[in-house]
Design an enzyme around this catalytic site. Structure first.
Site, PDB file in Angstrom:
ATOM      1  N   GLY A  85      43.511  45.201  54.828  1.00 35.16           N
ATOM      2  CA  GLY A  85      44.331  45.552  55.984  1.00 35.16           C
ATOM      3  C   GLY A  85      45.662  44.823  55.985  1.00 35.16           C
ATOM      4  O   GLY A  85      46.325  44.734  57.021  1.00 35.16           O
ATOM      5  N   GLY A  86      46.055  44.311  54.813  1.00 38.84           N
ATOM      6  CA  GLY A  86      47.354  43.656  54.699  1.00 38.84           C
ATOM      7  C   GLY A  86      47.485  42.402  55.523  1.00 38.84           C
ATOM      8  O   GLY A  86      48.598  41.981  55.845  1.00 38.84           O
ATOM      9  N   SER A 161      41.752  44.434  48.650  1.00 36.03           N
ATOM     10  CA  SER A 161      43.138  44.374  49.107  1.00 36.03           C
ATOM     11  C   SER A 161      43.450  42.966  49.628  1.00 36.03           C
ATOM     12  O   SER A 161      43.294  41.989  48.905  1.00 36.03           O
ATOM     13  CB  SER A 161      43.396  45.453  50.155  1.00 36.03           C
ATOM     14  OG  SER A 161      44.778  45.591  50.400  1.00 36.03           O
ATOM     15  N   ALA A 162      43.880  42.839  50.892  1.00 34.68           N
ATOM     16  CA  ALA A 162      44.148  41.502  51.431  1.00 34.68           C
ATOM     17  C   ALA A 162      42.906  40.637  51.356  1.00 34.68           C
ATOM     18  O   ALA A 162      42.980  39.429  51.129  1.00 34.68           O
ATOM     19  CB  ALA A 162      44.643  41.600  52.866  1.00 34.68           C
ATOM     20  N   ASP A 265      47.714  52.675  42.000  1.00 38.44           N
ATOM     21  CA  ASP A 265      48.005  51.661  43.016  1.00 38.44           C
ATOM     22  C   ASP A 265      49.306  50.967  42.636  1.00 38.44           C
ATOM     23  O   ASP A 265      49.459  50.495  41.510  1.00 38.44           O
ATOM     24  CB  ASP A 265      46.851  50.661  43.066  1.00 38.44           C
ATOM     25  CG  ASP A 265      47.026  49.573  44.115  1.00 38.44           C
ATOM     26  OD1 ASP A 265      48.046  49.568  44.816  1.00 38.44           O
ATOM     27  OD2 ASP A 265      46.132  48.717  44.212  1.00 38.44           O
ATOM     28  N   HIS A 295      45.568  52.903  46.122  1.00 42.61           N
ATOM     29  CA  HIS A 295      45.101  51.749  46.876  1.00 42.61           C
ATOM     30  C   HIS A 295      44.110  52.228  47.941  1.00 42.61           C
ATOM     31  O   HIS A 295      44.387  53.149  48.694  1.00 42.61           O
ATOM     32  CB  HIS A 295      46.283  51.034  47.536  1.00 42.61           C
ATOM     33  CG  HIS A 295      45.968  49.628  47.930  1.00 42.61           C
ATOM     34  ND1 HIS A 295      45.920  48.593  47.020  1.00 42.61           N
ATOM     35  CD2 HIS A 295      45.666  49.077  49.134  1.00 42.61           C
ATOM     36  CE1 HIS A 295      45.626  47.461  47.646  1.00 42.61           C
ATOM     37  NE2 HIS A 295      45.455  47.731  48.925  1.00 42.61           N
TER      38      HIS A 295
END
Length: 319
Positions: A85-86, A161-162, A265, A295
């Protein structure tokens, strides 16, 4: 929302309003969430429950246990999972992470512990790292499911991701605290499409600058909101090579690291470079880089999710 509109109001797509004093107000949840289901119908193959980790920080975890194992005395691998979720949006309650963790627990016969950590910009890094390290230490506290069903000598730290970025940072810290963590024993890290950055652009970032999932301008904004104030994308939280991060303890502990991603990605070059860099430091690295994709593709195309589960299973079984 078109890209032009998003760039003119770059925070709207993140559910944020920037105030005149530089602070931010959340105006909307970007991703839907699901309530915990501690007593689902018998037809549901996964049991879940939520547990508090730090009430003061409102951090908690959602546990996933295969129903077929509830009466079994066989201990299961434990996977501590950090969602993506960045660093800004989503939570452990987001419905697609609920489905993702349920499927992994079912396919791998593992106990999943999905951590809900504090998001930026209200809580900039290293808050998320600290919350997730606290969750790792919390595993020793004696939750009933963990006591009854988890093999604490066979634990993995995983993130996408994050969350993959967080898994690396927590792993680095954990490798220096193995005595404190006992009886929890980490066997490896799983970094799926880890969110990394840097000031100098990579070829894949340039090639996929207008990517629909994570365009370059959005990645820059996420880092701007997540990093400590005044830091740029070459900070060690974003760019581990610039931070001269030491992995010697990971090497001496014999931990393996799985790094996985897709050519579609925009972050793929950084992920592949991370794998190469870790290998150069003496870490045992398992790479799984595939053609196509994007991504977070597993959340949109189940065929990619189904292809990922055997990769995870083989990594965990190869002890």
């Amino acid at each position: 929302m078109s890209e032009t509109q998003a760039i003119s109001d770059p925070y709207a797509s993140l559910g944020l309003i920037k105030n005149s004093d530089g602070s931010f107000t959340r105006i909307a949840a970007i991703y839907d969430s699901t309530a915990a289901c501690p007593d689902p119908p018998i037809s549901v193959p996964i049991l879940t429950k939520d547990v508090s980790i730090n009430p003061q920080n409102n951090t908690w975890a959602r546990l996933y246990l295969p129903r077929s194992k509830i009466q079994s005395s066989t201990k299961l691998p434990l996977i501590l999972f950090f969602h993506g979720g960045g660093f800004i949006v989503a939570s452990a309650a987001s419905s697609f992470f609920q489905s993702f963790c349920s499927d992994i627990a079912l396919h791998l016969n593992a106990l999943m512990v999905s951590v809900d950590y504090r998001n930026a910009p209200e809580h900039r890094l290293p808050a998320g790292y600290d919350d997730c390290m606290e969750a790792l230490l919390w595993l020793k506290s004696g939750d009933e499911w963990i006591n009854d069903h988890a093999d604490l000598s066979n634990c993995y730290i995983m993130g996408n991701s994050a969350g993959g970025n967080i898994a690396l940072r927590v792993g680095l810290q954990a490798s220096r605290r193995v005595v404190e963590l006992a009886p929890v024993r980490i066997r490896g890290l799983i970094l799926h499409q880890p969110f990394l950055g840097g000031v100098e652009r990579t070829a894949s970032e340039i090639r996929l600058a207008e990517d629909e999932i994570i365009p370059l301008y959005l990645a820059d904004i996420l880092w701007d909101l997540a990093l400590p104030i005044g830091a740029n994308r070459d900070h060690e939280f974003s760019n581990p090579y610039k931070g001269l991060v030491e992995v010697d303890k990971i090497v001496s502990e014999g931990w393996r690291i799985l790094v996985s991603g897709y050519e579609g990605d925009s972050l793929i070059d950084r992920q592949m470079e991370l794998a190469k860099w870790l290998k150069g430091k003496g870490v045992v690295v398992v790479e799984d880089f595939r053609e196509g994709g994007s991504h977070g593709i597993e959340f949109f195309d189940q065929s990619f999710a189904r292809a990922l589960y055997p990769v995870l299973k083989n990594f965990i079984l190869d002890v």
